[in-house]
Design a protein around this motif. Structure first.
Motif, PDB file in Angstrom:
ATOM      1  N   LEU A  12     -23.166 -14.572  24.458  1.00 28.77           N
ATOM      2  CA  LEU A  12     -24.270 -15.415  23.971  1.00 28.77           C
ATOM      3  C   LEU A  12     -24.836 -16.306  25.077  1.00 28.77           C
ATOM      4  O   LEU A  12     -25.732 -17.118  24.827  1.00 28.77           O
ATOM      5  N   ALA A  13     -24.302 -16.152  26.303  1.00 25.07           N
ATOM      6  CA  ALA A  13     -24.706 -17.055  27.390  1.00 25.07           C
ATOM      7  C   ALA A  13     -26.177 -16.901  27.744  1.00 25.07           C
ATOM      8  O   ALA A  13     -26.837 -17.860  28.128  1.00 25.07           O
ATOM      9  N   ILE A  14     -26.694 -15.670  27.602  1.00 22.72           N
ATOM     10  CA  ILE A  14     -28.085 -15.432  28.028  1.00 22.72           C
ATOM     11  C   ILE A  14     -29.062 -15.564  26.869  1.00 22.72           C
ATOM     12  O   ILE A  14     -30.132 -16.137  27.006  1.00 22.72           O
ATOM     13  N   LYS A  15     -28.687 -15.041  25.718  1.00 26.76           N
ATOM     14  CA  LYS A  15     -29.616 -15.100  24.575  1.00 26.76           C
ATOM     15  C   LYS A  15     -28.856 -15.093  23.253  1.00 26.76           C
ATOM     16  O   LYS A  15     -27.659 -14.757  23.215  1.00 26.76           O
ATOM     17  N   SER A  16     -29.554 -15.434  22.190  1.00 23.88           N
ATOM     18  CA  SER A  16     -28.923 -15.412  20.866  1.00 23.88           C
ATOM     19  C   SER A  16     -28.828 -13.952  20.403  1.00 23.88           C
ATOM     20  O   SER A  16     -29.679 -13.125  20.752  1.00 23.88           O
ATOM     21  N   ARG A  17     -27.791 -13.655  19.651  1.00 18.77           N
ATOM     22  CA  ARG A  17     -27.578 -12.277  19.199  1.00 18.77           C
ATOM     23  C   ARG A  17     -27.015 -12.285  17.790  1.00 18.77           C
ATOM     24  O   ARG A  17     -26.379 -13.264  17.380  1.00 18.77           O
ATOM     25  N   HIS A  18     -27.147 -11.153  17.065  1.00 16.59           N
ATOM     26  CA  HIS A  18     -26.457 -11.028  15.778  1.00 16.59           C
ATOM     27  C   HIS A  18     -25.120 -10.319  16.007  1.00 16.59           C
ATOM     28  O   HIS A  18     -24.835  -9.829  17.114  1.00 16.59           O
ATOM     29  N   GLY A  19     -24.301 -10.263  14.954  1.00 15.22           N
ATOM     30  CA  GLY A  19     -22.928  -9.785  15.079  1.00 15.22           C
ATOM     31  C   GLY A  19     -22.770  -8.449  15.786  1.00 15.22           C
ATOM     32  O   GLY A  19     -21.940  -8.309  16.681  1.00 15.22           O
ATOM     33  N   TYR A  20     -23.587  -7.456  15.383  1.00 14.01           N
ATOM     34  CA  TYR A  20     -23.418  -6.133  15.964  1.00 14.01           C
ATOM     35  C   TYR A  20     -23.757  -6.134  17.461  1.00 14.01           C
ATOM     36  O   TYR A  20     -23.072  -5.505  18.263  1.00 14.01           O
ATOM     37  N   GLU A  21     -24.812  -6.901  17.811  1.00 16.73           N
ATOM     38  CA  GLU A  21     -25.181  -6.994  19.236  1.00 16.73           C
ATOM     39  C   GLU A  21     -24.050  -7.657  20.027  1.00 16.73           C
ATOM     40  O   GLU A  21     -23.751  -7.253  21.155  1.00 16.73           O
ATOM     41  N   ILE A  22     -23.449  -8.689  19.428  1.00 15.42           N
ATOM     42  CA  ILE A  22     -22.331  -9.374  20.103  1.00 15.42           C
ATOM     43  C   ILE A  22     -21.212  -8.360  20.352  1.00 15.42           C
ATOM     44  O   ILE A  22     -20.673  -8.257  21.459  1.00 15.42           O
ATOM     45  N   MET A  23     -20.890  -7.593  19.304  1.00 18.42           N
ATOM     46  CA  MET A  23     -19.804  -6.618  19.407  1.00 18.42           C
ATOM     47  C   MET A  23     -20.060  -5.619  20.543  1.00 18.42           C
ATOM     48  O   MET A  23     -19.170  -5.343  21.354  1.00 18.42           O
ATOM     49  N   LYS A  24     -21.273  -5.100  20.604  1.00 22.72           N
ATOM     50  CA  LYS A  24     -21.598  -4.116  21.640  1.00 22.72           C
ATOM     51  C   LYS A  24     -21.568  -4.747  23.033  1.00 22.72           C
ATOM     52  O   LYS A  24     -21.117  -4.134  23.989  1.00 22.72           O
ATOM     53  N   GLN A  25     -22.076  -5.989  23.121  1.00 15.76           N
ATOM     54  CA  GLN A  25     -22.113  -6.660  24.418  1.00 15.76           C
ATOM     55  C   GLN A  25     -20.693  -6.944  24.928  1.00 15.76           C
ATOM     56  O   GLN A  25     -20.403  -6.769  26.114  1.00 15.76           O
ATOM     57  N   VAL A  26     -19.809  -7.365  23.997  1.00 20.97           N
ATOM     58  CA  VAL A  26     -18.410  -7.636  24.369  1.00 20.97           C
ATOM     59  C   VAL A  26     -17.758  -6.349  24.882  1.00 20.97           C
ATOM     60  O   VAL A  26     -17.056  -6.353  25.897  1.00 20.97           O
ATOM     61  N   LYS A  44     -12.452  -2.739  27.215  1.00 18.59           N
ATOM     62  CA  LYS A  44     -11.051  -3.178  27.055  1.00 18.59           C
ATOM     63  C   LYS A  44     -10.931  -4.039  25.802  1.00 18.59           C
ATOM     64  O   LYS A  44      -9.859  -4.133  25.216  1.00 18.59           O
ATOM     65  N   VAL A  45     -12.022  -4.699  25.431  1.00 16.03           N
ATOM     66  CA  VAL A  45     -12.000  -5.516  24.209  1.00 16.03           C
ATOM     67  C   VAL A  45     -12.995  -4.901  23.224  1.00 16.03           C
ATOM     68  O   VAL A  45     -14.200  -4.925  23.460  1.00 16.03           O
ATOM     69  N   ILE A  46     -12.457  -4.327  22.152  1.00 18.43           N
ATOM     70  CA  ILE A  46     -13.321  -3.758  21.105  1.00 18.43           C
ATOM     71  C   ILE A  46     -13.051  -4.555  19.830  1.00 18.43           C
ATOM     72  O   ILE A  46     -11.950  -4.510  19.282  1.00 18.43           O
ATOM     73  N   LEU A  47     -14.037  -5.324  19.422  1.00  9.87           N
ATOM     74  CA  LEU A  47     -13.840  -6.188  18.260  1.00  9.87           C
ATOM     75  C   LEU A  47     -14.205  -5.444  16.987  1.00  9.87           C
ATOM     76  O   LEU A  47     -15.278  -4.851  16.901  1.00  9.87           O
ATOM     77  N   GLY A  48     -13.310  -5.489  15.998  1.00 11.99           N
ATOM     78  CA  GLY A  48     -13.658  -4.973  14.681  1.00 11.99           C
ATOM     79  C   GLY A  48     -14.391  -6.067  13.925  1.00 11.99           C
ATOM     80  O   GLY A  48     -14.362  -7.235  14.338  1.00 11.99           O
ATOM     81  N   PRO A  49     -15.038  -5.728  12.796  1.00  9.38           N
ATOM     82  CA  PRO A  49     -15.769  -6.760  12.039  1.00  9.38           C
ATOM     83  C   PRO A  49     -14.889  -7.936  11.609  1.00  9.38           C
ATOM     84  O   PRO A  49     -15.329  -9.077  11.609  1.00  9.38           O
ATOM     85  N   GLY A  50     -13.618  -7.651  11.275  1.00 11.60           N
ATOM     86  CA  GLY A  50     -12.712  -8.718  10.833  1.00 11.60           C
ATOM     87  C   GLY A  50     -12.453  -9.735  11.931  1.00 11.60           C
ATOM     88  O   GLY A  50     -12.589 -10.946  11.726  1.00 11.60           O
ATOM     89  N   THR A  51     -12.106  -9.237  13.117  1.00  9.16           N
ATOM     90  CA  THR A  51     -11.832 -10.142  14.243  1.00  9.16           C
ATOM     91  C   THR A  51     -13.113 -10.852  14.675  1.00  9.16           C
ATOM     92  O   THR A  51     -13.102 -12.051  14.965  1.00  9.16           O
ATOM     93  N   LEU A  52     -14.214 -10.090  14.703  1.00 11.14           N
ATOM     94  CA  LEU A  52     -15.490 -10.656  15.139  1.00 11.14           C
ATOM     95  C   LEU A  52     -15.899 -11.836  14.257  1.00 11.14           C
ATOM     96  O   LEU A  52     -16.146 -12.948  14.761  1.00 11.14           O
ATOM     97  N   TYR A  53     -15.932 -11.608  12.938  1.00  9.09           N
ATOM     98  CA  TYR A  53     -16.415 -12.689  12.066  1.00  9.09           C
ATOM     99  C   TYR A  53     -15.364 -13.778  11.846  1.00  9.09           C
ATOM    100  O   TYR A  53     -15.722 -14.919  11.567  1.00  9.09           O
ATOM    101  N   GLY A  54     -14.075 -13.430  12.034  1.00  6.79           N
ATOM    102  CA  GLY A  54     -13.039 -14.465  12.011  1.00  6.79           C
ATOM    103  C   GLY A  54     -13.253 -15.425  13.179  1.00  6.79           C
ATOM    104  O   GLY A  54     -13.194 -16.652  13.023  1.00  6.79           O
ATOM    105  N   SER A  55     -13.546 -14.864  14.359  1.00  2.00           N
ATOM    106  CA  SER A  55     -13.788 -15.701  15.541  1.00  2.00           C
ATOM    107  C   SER A  55     -15.080 -16.501  15.362  1.00  2.00           C
ATOM    108  O   SER A  55     -15.142 -17.680  15.691  1.00  2.00           O
ATOM    109  N   ILE A  56     -16.116 -15.839  14.829  1.00  3.62           N
ATOM    110  CA  ILE A  56     -17.398 -16.528  14.627  1.00  3.62           C
ATOM    111  C   ILE A  56     -17.209 -17.713  13.677  1.00  3.62           C
ATOM    112  O   ILE A  56     -17.721 -18.812  13.919  1.00  3.62           O
ATOM    113  N   LYS A  57     -16.437 -17.500  12.622  1.00  4.15           N
ATOM    114  CA  LYS A  57     -16.199 -18.574  11.655  1.00  4.15           C
ATOM    115  C   LYS A  57     -15.523 -19.783  12.339  1.00  4.15           C
ATOM    116  O   LYS A  57     -15.943 -20.919  12.184  1.00  4.15           O
TER     117      LYS A  57
END
Lengths: 179, 114
Positions: B19-33, B40-53
């Motif tokens: 998110l350092a360069i621009k705002s993104r939605h969840g799926y974009e964040i996942m792909k960028q990560v 090496k880091v593949i976030l599933g929806p559970g981990t992604l939104y748990g971290s976002i929360k």
């Protein structure tokens, strides 16, 4: 074929999302559905239907871990409205873990049934397997709490007993329970 | 600043970085990560939104409007930016220290282009 697999996978993931706490679902359910759905499409278009199995394997682990974290967080967040029931749950988080582990293990045949006719479990099979897994887990926790120094031996005895009963029910070794 | 996390988890670090360069939605964040970490880091929806929360609660990120009104977009807050900078500085310090002590040479396998 791929579209049918995607639709079925989406429906199963929708069901999994229902296991999250209500508050969490209210905030993130739609977004999580979208992320999973896009991941499915990606997996299918880039690597074919087999990638969906890898995606599911990752998703089951991810969801299991996340479910425990969110339920524990939900209980903590609800501390202001603390009741005796939530206290009991907090003290016995391990029971929630056993229930979740049982559920996740049962998802393996459930998912396999969607992709192959070689796996065909009836409702009774699921109930029996669930009761066996949950019961064994619970028995281990209770016995290990009573005799913590012997927990390795307890685990071995229970694992052997579980495997034996499972084999009896599946193919029958000394009895005809399974038939 | 009332509260700042001492150290970020791996997923939190990569999410902040995405998110350092621009705002993104969840799926974009996942792909960028996934891309930033070399898969090496593949976030599933559970981990992604748990971290976002968690990060929303800690005020490291905030929800903003984005191109697609049906999606939730997130951007870094000032605290999030400070946390990310501190973490990058910490990594940089650690790498500098390892270089001074010739740790890379000793290990013989780490070759970072910094």
């Amino acid at each position: 074929m791929s579209k049918a697999v995607i639709r079925r996978s989406e429906r199963m993931y929708d069901f999994l999302l229902k296991l999250y706490p209500k508050r969490y679902r209210y905030e993130f359910e739609e977004e999580m559905k979208y992320v999973f759905s896009e991941s499915l499409k990606d997996a299918c278009s880039e690597h074919g239907p087999q990638a969906i199995i890898h995606l599911w394997a990752r998703t089951i682990l991810d969801t299991g871990k996340s479910l425990v974290i969110q339920h524990v967080a939900n209980l903590k967040e609800g501390d202001s409205m603390k009741t005796k029931n939530t206290d009991i749950l907090m003290q016995n988080k391990v029971i929630v873990w056993i229930a979740l582990a049982t559920g996740l293990l049962l998802l393996i045949p459930l998912i396999a049934m969607q992709f192959t006719s070689d796996v065909a479990w009836s409702l009774l099979d699921f109930v029996t397997a669930g009761a066996l897994l949950f019961g064994t887990g619970l028995l281990f926790v209770l016995a290990a709490r009573k005799m913590p120094r012997h927990r390795v031996a307890i685990a071995i005895v229970l694992a052997v007993a579980l495997l034996y009963i499972w084999a009896e029910l599946a193919v029958g070794i000394l009895t005809t329970w399974g038939s | 600043m009332l509260f700042m996390k001492e150290q970020l988890s791996q997923s939190e670090f990569y999410i902040l970085l995405s998110l350092a360069i621009k705002s993104r939605h969840g799926y974009e964040i996942m792909k960028q990560v996934e891309q930033d970490s070399g898969r090496k880091v593949i976030l599933g929806p559970g981990t992604l939104y748990g971290s976002i929360k968690r990060m929303l609660q800690e005020n490291l990120i905030e929800e903003v409007a984005g191109d697609n009104p049906r999606r939730k977009y997130y951007k870094l807050t000032e605290e999030g930016r400070t946390s990310l900078s501190s973490e990058l500085q910490r990594y940089n310090d650690a790498v500098e220290l390892a270089k001074r002590k010739n740790v890379f040479k000793d290990l013989g396998r780490v070759n970072l282009a910094l």
